[in-house]
Design a protein around this motif. Structure first.
Motif, PDB file in Angstrom:
ATOM      1  N   GLY A   1       6.641  10.462 -23.222  1.00 36.76           N
ATOM      2  CA  GLY A   1       7.089  11.246 -24.367  1.00 36.76           C
ATOM      3  C   GLY A   1       8.320  10.759 -25.085  1.00 36.76           C
ATOM      4  N   CYS A   2       8.820   9.568 -24.773  1.00 36.75           N
ATOM      5  CA  CYS A   2      10.055   9.082 -25.398  1.00 36.75           C
ATOM      6  C   CYS A   2       9.792   7.827 -26.229  1.00 36.75           C
ATOM      7  CB  CYS A   2      11.101   8.771 -24.321  1.00 36.75           C
ATOM      8  SG  CYS A   2      11.745  10.222 -23.483  1.00 36.75           S
ATOM      9  N   ARG A   3      10.688   7.584 -27.148  1.00 37.42           N
ATOM     10  CA  ARG A   3      10.628   6.369 -27.946  1.00 37.42           C
ATOM     11  C   ARG A   3      10.931   5.161 -27.054  1.00 37.42           C
ATOM     12  NH1 ARG A   3      10.978   8.262 -33.276  1.00 37.42           N
ATOM     13  NH2 ARG A   3      11.803  10.400 -33.426  1.00 37.42           N
ATOM     14  N   ARG A   4      10.401   4.034 -27.406  1.00 33.96           N
ATOM     15  CA  ARG A   4      10.626   2.827 -26.620  1.00 33.96           C
ATOM     16  C   ARG A   4      11.990   2.233 -26.962  1.00 33.96           C
ATOM     17  NH1 ARG A   4       7.712   5.035 -24.019  1.00 33.96           N
ATOM     18  NH2 ARG A   4       5.646   4.465 -23.284  1.00 33.96           N
ATOM     19  N   LEU A   5      12.996   2.978 -26.584  1.00 34.50           N
ATOM     20  CA  LEU A   5      14.379   2.579 -26.868  1.00 34.50           C
ATOM     21  C   LEU A   5      15.252   3.018 -25.702  1.00 34.50           C
ATOM     22  CD1 LEU A   5      16.592   1.570 -28.880  1.00 34.50           C
ATOM     23  CD2 LEU A   5      16.744   3.929 -29.683  1.00 34.50           C
ATOM     24  N   ILE A   6      16.055   2.125 -25.209  1.00 40.62           N
ATOM     25  CA  ILE A   6      16.939   2.436 -24.085  1.00 40.62           C
ATOM     26  C   ILE A   6      18.372   2.113 -24.480  1.00 40.62           C
ATOM     27  CG2 ILE A   6      17.597   1.854 -21.723  1.00 40.62           C
ATOM     28  CD1 ILE A   6      14.718   1.300 -21.101  1.00 40.62           C
ATOM     29  N   GLY A   7      19.248   3.090 -24.316  1.00 40.40           N
ATOM     30  CA  GLY A   7      20.675   2.900 -24.555  1.00 40.40           C
ATOM     31  C   GLY A   7      21.437   2.983 -23.240  1.00 40.40           C
ATOM     32  N   LEU A   8      22.663   2.538 -23.256  1.00 41.46           N
ATOM     33  CA  LEU A   8      23.498   2.539 -22.054  1.00 41.46           C
ATOM     34  C   LEU A   8      24.739   3.380 -22.304  1.00 41.46           C
ATOM     35  CD1 LEU A   8      23.311  -1.266 -21.138  1.00 41.46           C
ATOM     36  CD2 LEU A   8      21.860   0.590 -20.302  1.00 41.46           C
ATOM     37  N   ASP A   9      25.096   4.174 -21.316  1.00 34.03           N
ATOM     38  CA  ASP A   9      26.271   5.036 -21.442  1.00 34.03           C
ATOM     39  C   ASP A   9      27.002   5.076 -20.108  1.00 34.03           C
ATOM     40  OD1 ASP A   9      28.117   6.699 -22.553  1.00 34.03           O
ATOM     41  OD2 ASP A   9      26.903   8.517 -22.412  1.00 34.03           O
ATOM     42  N   GLY A  10      28.291   5.215 -20.155  1.00 32.64           N
ATOM     43  CA  GLY A  10      29.080   5.284 -18.924  1.00 32.64           C
ATOM     44  C   GLY A  10      30.349   6.079 -19.128  1.00 32.64           C
ATOM     45  N   ILE A  11      30.770   6.809 -18.091  1.00 31.44           N
ATOM     46  CA  ILE A  11      31.993   7.603 -18.147  1.00 31.44           C
ATOM     47  C   ILE A  11      32.727   7.464 -16.818  1.00 31.44           C
ATOM     48  CG2 ILE A  11      31.088   9.303 -19.793  1.00 31.44           C
ATOM     49  CD1 ILE A  11      30.631  11.174 -17.426  1.00 31.44           C
ATOM     50  N   PHE A  12      34.012   7.821 -16.845  1.00 25.93           N
ATOM     51  CA  PHE A  12      34.827   7.797 -15.634  1.00 25.93           C
ATOM     52  C   PHE A  12      34.781   9.158 -14.959  1.00 25.93           C
ATOM     53  CE2 PHE A  12      36.613   4.367 -18.144  1.00 25.93           C
ATOM     54  CZ  PHE A  12      36.839   3.383 -17.193  1.00 25.93           C
ATOM     55  N   PHE A  13      34.824   9.142 -13.623  1.00 27.18           N
ATOM     56  CA  PHE A  13      34.987  10.375 -12.860  1.00 27.18           C
ATOM     57  C   PHE A  13      36.455  10.776 -12.880  1.00 27.18           C
ATOM     58  CE2 PHE A  13      31.081   9.780  -9.946  1.00 27.18           C
ATOM     59  CZ  PHE A  13      30.340  10.589 -10.781  1.00 27.18           C
ATOM     60  N   LYS A  14      36.725  12.038 -13.141  1.00 29.02           N
ATOM     61  CA  LYS A  14      38.101  12.524 -13.111  1.00 29.02           C
ATOM     62  C   LYS A  14      38.428  13.032 -11.705  1.00 29.02           C
ATOM     63  CE  LYS A  14      38.309  13.748 -18.008  1.00 29.02           C
ATOM     64  NZ  LYS A  14      38.546  14.831 -18.990  1.00 29.02           N
ATOM     65  N   THR A  15      38.465  12.121 -10.766  1.00 26.94           N
ATOM     66  CA  THR A  15      38.747  12.464  -9.375  1.00 26.94           C
ATOM     67  C   THR A  15      39.796  11.511  -8.831  1.00 26.94           C
ATOM     68  OG1 THR A  15      37.022  11.001  -8.504  1.00 26.94           O
ATOM     69  CG2 THR A  15      36.370  13.256  -9.061  1.00 26.94           C
ATOM     70  N   GLN A  16      40.301  11.827  -7.636  1.00 27.42           N
ATOM     71  CA  GLN A  16      41.281  10.963  -6.999  1.00 27.42           C
ATOM     72  C   GLN A  16      40.669   9.613  -6.641  1.00 27.42           C
ATOM     73  OE1 GLN A  16      44.517  11.562  -6.433  1.00 27.42           O
ATOM     74  NE2 GLN A  16      44.500  13.592  -7.346  1.00 27.42           N
ATOM     75  N   ILE A  17      39.411   9.602  -6.236  1.00 28.31           N
ATOM     76  CA  ILE A  17      38.767   8.370  -5.809  1.00 28.31           C
ATOM     77  C   ILE A  17      38.420   7.482  -6.992  1.00 28.31           C
ATOM     78  CG2 ILE A  17      36.739   7.438  -4.624  1.00 28.31           C
ATOM     79  CD1 ILE A  17      36.790   9.897  -2.848  1.00 28.31           C
ATOM     80  N   GLY A  18      38.135   8.076  -8.124  1.00 25.15           N
ATOM     81  CA  GLY A  18      37.798   7.297  -9.302  1.00 25.15           C
ATOM     82  C   GLY A  18      36.299   7.148  -9.450  1.00 25.15           C
ATOM     83  N   ASP A  19      35.800   5.898  -9.466  1.00 18.51           N
ATOM     84  CA  ASP A  19      34.388   5.594  -9.672  1.00 18.51           C
ATOM     85  C   ASP A  19      33.956   5.916 -11.102  1.00 18.51           C
ATOM     86  OD1 ASP A  19      34.117   4.619  -7.160  1.00 18.51           O
ATOM     87  OD2 ASP A  19      33.132   6.382  -6.319  1.00 18.51           O
ATOM     88  N   GLN A  20      32.784   5.435 -11.441  1.00 20.52           N
ATOM     89  CA  GLN A  20      32.227   5.654 -12.754  1.00 20.52           C
ATOM     90  C   GLN A  20      30.760   6.011 -12.614  1.00 20.52           C
ATOM     91  OE1 GLN A  20      33.314   2.668 -15.775  1.00 20.52           O
ATOM     92  NE2 GLN A  20      34.666   1.745 -14.254  1.00 20.52           N
TER      93      GLN A  20
END
Length: 206
Positions: free
Chosen positions: A157-176
């Motif tokens: 059911g989706c268009r043949r298009l893929i985007g990329l997104d990323g955010i930071f975790f607002k925690t002491q350990i960090g990670d994304q």
């Protein structure tokens, strides 16, 4: 039975006097002078380290970079308390320790979480990578999840298009958290999969 309460400042005229009525069915306030003639105090012995820490834990979980000056303003505005900076500093350190330990404990359950996803969502993909330290301790590195429903929904059911997104975790350990996203028939964002990684780089995107 009767009770009388007064202000702890002897010169203050504030007083309340309460006793049972004649039938002893309810309490009746017979004297109440609500005028304080003493100056207001902004300290409270009940505001000990444990109480301060319990209040700050909620703040630190929501705002990992919650600072000492913000804690001073918080207790003054919400609790009408003026606390010395050393007390707030110690309580803030304990609160951060509590939150940090809670976050580390969550990573212990990552494999159980992955197994549950695979059990409840047949056809899903879950990958967990760890790092073995020299002392034998296993450290979480990254984890990727793609549920079967997300796979099939993107294909059908989706268009043949893929985007990329990323955010930071607002925690002491960090990670994304990284996520490839698509676009459905209503032009809405569609989450295809997601990954928790230590750093955003080409290898982790792949």
């Amino acid at each position: 039975m009767r009770y009388r309460a007064v202000c702890k400042i002897e010169e203050c005229n504030w007083v309340v006097y309460t006793s049972r009525d004649h039938e002893k069915t309810c309490w009746q306030t017979k004297t109440f002078n609500n005028d304080h003639t003493c100056s207001r105090e902004a300290t409270n012995r009940a505001a000990n380290r444990n109480w301060l820490t319990s209040k700050l834990v909620k703040k630190v979980r929501k705002y990992p970079n919650f600072r000492q000056c913000e804690a001073v303003v918080y207790f003054k505005s919400k609790c009408d308390l003026v606390l010395n900076r050393s007390s707030i500093s110690r309580a803030l350190a304990y609160a951060r320790a509590v939150v940090y330990q809670d976050e580390k404990a969550q990573y212990i359950m990552v494999r159980d979480y992955g197994e549950t996803l695979l059990k409840c969502n047949r056809g899903s993909t879950v990958r967990i990578d760890t790092i073995l330290q020299l002392d034998g301790e296993v450290i979480f590195q990254k984890m990727s999840v793609c549920l079967s429903g997300c796979k099939n929904g993107f294909k059908t059911g989706c268009r043949r298009l893929i985007g990329l997104d990323g955010i930071f975790f607002k925690t002491q350990i960090g990670d994304q958290i990284l996520s490839p996203v698509g676009q459905d028939a209503n032009n809405h964002i569609y989450i295809i999969a997601w990954a928790i990684v230590d750093v955003k780089n080409t290898d982790n995107w792949k």
